[in-house]
Design an enzyme around this catalytic site. Structure first.
Site, PDB file in Angstrom:
ATOM      1  N   HIS A 268       3.886 -31.704 -45.238  1.00  0.00           N
ATOM      2  CA  HIS A 268       5.278 -31.683 -45.693  1.00  0.00           C
ATOM      3  C   HIS A 268       5.744 -33.097 -46.006  1.00  0.00           C
ATOM      4  CE1 HIS A 268       6.603 -27.452 -44.784  1.00  0.00           C
ATOM      5  NE2 HIS A 268       5.462 -27.470 -44.117  1.00  0.00           N
ATOM      6  N   ASP A 321       1.944 -28.548 -39.737  1.00  0.00           N
ATOM      7  CA  ASP A 321       1.957 -27.136 -40.130  1.00  0.00           C
ATOM      8  C   ASP A 321       1.772 -26.972 -41.628  1.00  0.00           C
ATOM      9  OD1 ASP A 321       4.495 -28.392 -40.422  1.00  0.00           O
ATOM     10  OD2 ASP A 321       5.335 -26.421 -40.882  1.00  0.00           O
ATOM     11  N   GLU A 322       1.391 -25.767 -42.011  1.00  0.00           N
ATOM     12  CA  GLU A 322       1.353 -25.351 -43.409  1.00  0.00           C
ATOM     13  C   GLU A 322       0.631 -26.340 -44.324  1.00  0.00           C
ATOM     14  OE1 GLU A 322       5.085 -22.547 -44.218  1.00  0.00           O
ATOM     15  OE2 GLU A 322       5.726 -24.613 -43.902  1.00  0.00           O
ATOM     16  N   VAL A 323      -0.535 -26.773 -43.866  1.00  0.00           N
ATOM     17  CA  VAL A 323      -1.306 -27.725 -44.673  1.00  0.00           C
ATOM     18  C   VAL A 323      -2.258 -26.978 -45.606  1.00  0.00           C
ATOM     19  CG1 VAL A 323      -2.892 -29.673 -44.588  1.00  0.00           C
ATOM     20  CG2 VAL A 323      -1.201 -29.370 -42.765  1.00  0.00           C
ATOM     21  N   GLU A 362      -0.227 -24.661 -35.758  1.00  0.00           N
ATOM     22  CA  GLU A 362      -1.453 -24.563 -36.545  1.00  0.00           C
ATOM     23  C   GLU A 362      -2.524 -25.535 -36.064  1.00  0.00           C
ATOM     24  OE1 GLU A 362       1.574 -24.434 -37.833  1.00  0.00           O
ATOM     25  OE2 GLU A 362       1.609 -23.542 -39.843  1.00  0.00           O
TER      26      GLU A 362
END
Lengths: 505, 505
Positions: A268, A321-323, A362
């Site tokens: 992010h 997160d959300e990589v 994650e």
């Protein structure tokens, strides 16, 4: 019947009136203290209700307690103008002040500090004092918040009353970490808004402001070591100076609230490359941060070095997160290895600056056993990861999005209320590893009409599209001054349809 | 190149940087002044930017100007912490202060007072001053608001800049009456909220706060002459003391804003009978006020007598809309005659207390020719009544609900902008009779989670319905402290589904 008897009678009338008042029935303290005992009588607050700290080991050299007491006096009047009428006073019912005894002389706000307090209010006295005991000034601040909730204005007598005396309240928090996240990257929040949030956090005894400062959409914070980073802000005015950040930290600290700063790397961080394009894997692929570039880690080191001078909480949040791991390319490493390499190296940098690290779940899900043992795993997906985290001996912050995400407008307060961090964790040793977590109708439309009424007719735009940009600018100015003006687009009280600059909504 | 040359160069760099900044292009003043001329240069605001009133005939004995200037200094910093770096200063570009000359020594805020001002900012000087001239201190306050919108923080240099100098702004309002209505009867608004609205009104140069204080749903205001009236409040805490009202009036006056108080009789007064049931036609029929009861007019007289000590605006609003005339019974009068009798008698009472009267348009529609000639007719239905009102020689306030009602959430800002009070009125004499007119996601859900984290597990309610009342109480407390907490019922950021007490939403 002498004068004293007459006053006593009036005093009794007061009690009778107040008992008939709204909200007196039952116990109106939020959040509910650990142990509460109370009676059915009422006391009247002295006009000169005073703070007494005799016997306290805490000298209050920086006025944390004194300021807290001053805020207490403000909030119990809830902004009303009361013309006090002393003829109503029955001095046997008068509460003259609050006697606060704090046992620790120190006021460094550390994680895990004792936040307990004991508050007692007698039922009679001539005059009488309420008593508050706490190990630390921060526990005493919680006690002041509780005391404020015992107070009620009687509009007939113009006197503030303490109902349901005598009170004996013994209190301490269930979780040491009681957080609320604000995201100033998707929508810039002016300092007065952030301070309002912190003030209201004090009212509810929350103690960690999780400041998700930067994200892919914008980078509002000044980083002295890398001064081009805040070129990634939505606009020059949607920014925080480091002095602003220091003020937020100090404002929160004086209320017993920690500030947890977050940089959400590597997934992010698209806005970082606005100032330093080499942080992007390529000009067209702007996420995640380039794991193969040593400069990436130099910048993280610079940010965390600057952070450590201002954000003095034990923890820093490194996201994770959300990589999109498919875009992580480093010679000799596969996608999964590159992700692990990145997160663990960022952790080491944070540790070198004296921080313990919090990462989104994650990271645990991918390589939990490799995380530094001091890592705190932050849950945000559904409710099942916490049992596995604590079983692995790591600490966990619970904030599952289905129940505790404030921007999920379809989650109602009762769902918030019923969300239990210890769900599926029965082992008390493992339970100790769970540390908890968790202001537009008038403006700008009235401003549009205001120009219609002020401005000469021939100066008014014939087509509103001609003034959209100027009104958008004015709306941002209102926001910056602390006015919750809604976006231009959409209906009244509309929420922005997507992340973006206030100048464009 | 000497030191001075170096500084000039830096000065030029500053100008170049700021020209590249967001929002500098174009004219960002709201509302747009009557006449604006500007250049393309920039000046830097001195760290000690000061107010100079030499030559002014106004002595400012009650600090209206001084306080306005102080607020100006606050808002131009938009709450930021700026560590000023004087090395950036080029003294030939320095704006040292604001020279304010006010021609009238008087500061009584009267309707129709001169609100004009002339603001000039030079392009050079060593040092230089901005100049503000106004007939009255209230015109000068408008000039300060405009000046504040010329200022911009430069985050690189940490200096506040005035862009687009030189400025020559000559300004005055199109309409003398620029109102905004707040309704504290359907939803109680805490004093901090009302003050926030007034502050923001100043930003947009609105000048009348139309305070629709009481209605059928609730009677929040103390009336000393009839102390049982505020028994009609939603609850004891959802009330204003007369001292509160006086504070609102004073707070507004010091910002050049009038407060128009309204009692909406006889059709919107059901709450009056809670304290005095004889005001109701019968216990089962609680509206409109009983026209056949002399006590009704005694109470109106008492209210307006109390009003006249606090609400010192030239006008009072007596409502008169949406009256169910079929329930107006007075011996010898038919329905229509009883309605006319009521409205005209209430007008006479108001006139006897020195007020001119504003009435909603239904009164004009029913018996326009009988209204006192000083009556101002307040339009709220569609847009067609104003031409007829002014043709009849009466004054008119335009606020047709289809375009200027803020609670019509489907009305967008551009519809607000395009609503023209002079629609269908072309005669300039008649035009002069048209006087114009016009803060919930976090709380309480986070508070619910806060209790979950603070309170021992065995003290937590097993069913959220057990704590609904207590949380509702806490939410009202938050509102009273100035926090825009949403209703409990419904989704996040929900609006109350109907009028009612904060304790019940």
């Amino acid at each position: 019947m002498g004068e004293r008897g007459m006053k006593l009678l009036l005093g009794l009338v007061v009690v009778a009136l107040s008992s008939a008042g709204y909200g007196v029935v039952g116990l109106n303290i939020w959040p509910m203290p650990k142990s509460v005992n109370h009676g059915k009588q009422s006391l009247l607050l002295s006009k000169n209700f005073a703070l007494d700290t005799e016997g306290s080991k805490y000298t209050d050299s920086s006025s944390i307690l004194k300021d807290g007491f001053s805020r207490l006096l403000d909030v119990i009047q809830v902004s009303h103008n009361i013309d006090e009428n002393s003829t109503y006073y029955d001095h046997s019912q008068l509460l003259k002040g609050l006697h606060v005894v704090i046992f620790s002389p120190y006021d460094k706000l550390q994680f895990g500090i004792d936040e307990s307090y004991k508050l007692t209010v007698p039922s009679t006295g001539n005059p009488s004092y309420a008593h508050l005991e706490a190990q630390t000034v921060y526990g005493a601040l919680h006690g002041l918040q509780t005391f404020s909730q015992l107070c009620n204005i009687n509009f007939s007598t113009r006197i503030i009353e303490v109902h349901q005396v005598p009170w004996i309240i013994i209190d301490q928090p269930r979780f040491l970490y009681r957080g609320l996240l604000i995201d100033t990257a998707r929508h810039y929040q002016p300092l007065p808004m952030i301070k309002n949030v912190i003030t209201a956090m004090g009212y509810t005894k929350l103690n960690v402001l999780h400041w998700h400062i930067v994200d892919s959409q914008s980078f509002p914070l000044e980083i002295p070591s890398y001064p081009k980073l805040w070129k990634g802000a939505y606009s020059p005015s949607e920014r925080y100076t480091m002095a602003d950040a220091a003020e937020v930290v100090d404002f929160a600290r004086r209320r017993g609230i920690h500030v947890l700063a977050e940089i959400d790397v590597p997934g992010h961080a698209g806005s970082w490359g606005v100032g330093y394009p080499s942080l992007w894997p390529s000009p067209t692929c702007q996420q995640p941060l380039d794991v193969s570039n040593e400069f990436t880690f130099k910048v993280i080191d610079g940010i965390l070095s600057d952070f450590s001078k201002v954000f003095n909480f034990r923890f820093v949040h490194l996201g994770g997160d959300e990589v999109d791991t498919s875009r992580l390319n480093k010679k000799g490493l596969n996608e999964s290895e590159a992700y692990e390499y990145f997160v663990l190296r960022a952790q080491k940098i944070a540790l070198s600056h004296g921080y313990e690290v919090i990462n989104w779940e994650e990271t645990f899900n991918h390589f939990g056993s490799k995380l530094n043992p001091s890592t705190v795993v932050h849950n945000w997906l559904e409710g099942n990861v916490a049992p596995r985290v604590v079983a692995a001996g790591l600490r966990c912050i619970v904030s599952n999005q289905d129940k505790w995400y404030l921007d999920h407008l379809d989650a109602t307060w009762d769902q918030f209320y019923m969300n239990e961090p210890f769900a599926n964790i029965t082992n008390s040793k493992q339970q100790k590893l769970v540390i908890g977590d968790i202001e537009q109708t008038i403006w700008p439309r009235a401003a549009a009409a205001a120009e219609r009424m002020w401005t000469p007719f021939n100066k008014l735009a014939k087509d509103p599209r001609q003034v959209t940009g100027r009104l958008a600018h004015f709306r941002c100015l209102l926001n910056q001054r602390g006015v919750a003006a809604a976006p231009l687009a959409g209906l009244g009280r509309a929420v922005p349809v997507e992340p973006g600059s206030c100048y464009k909504q």
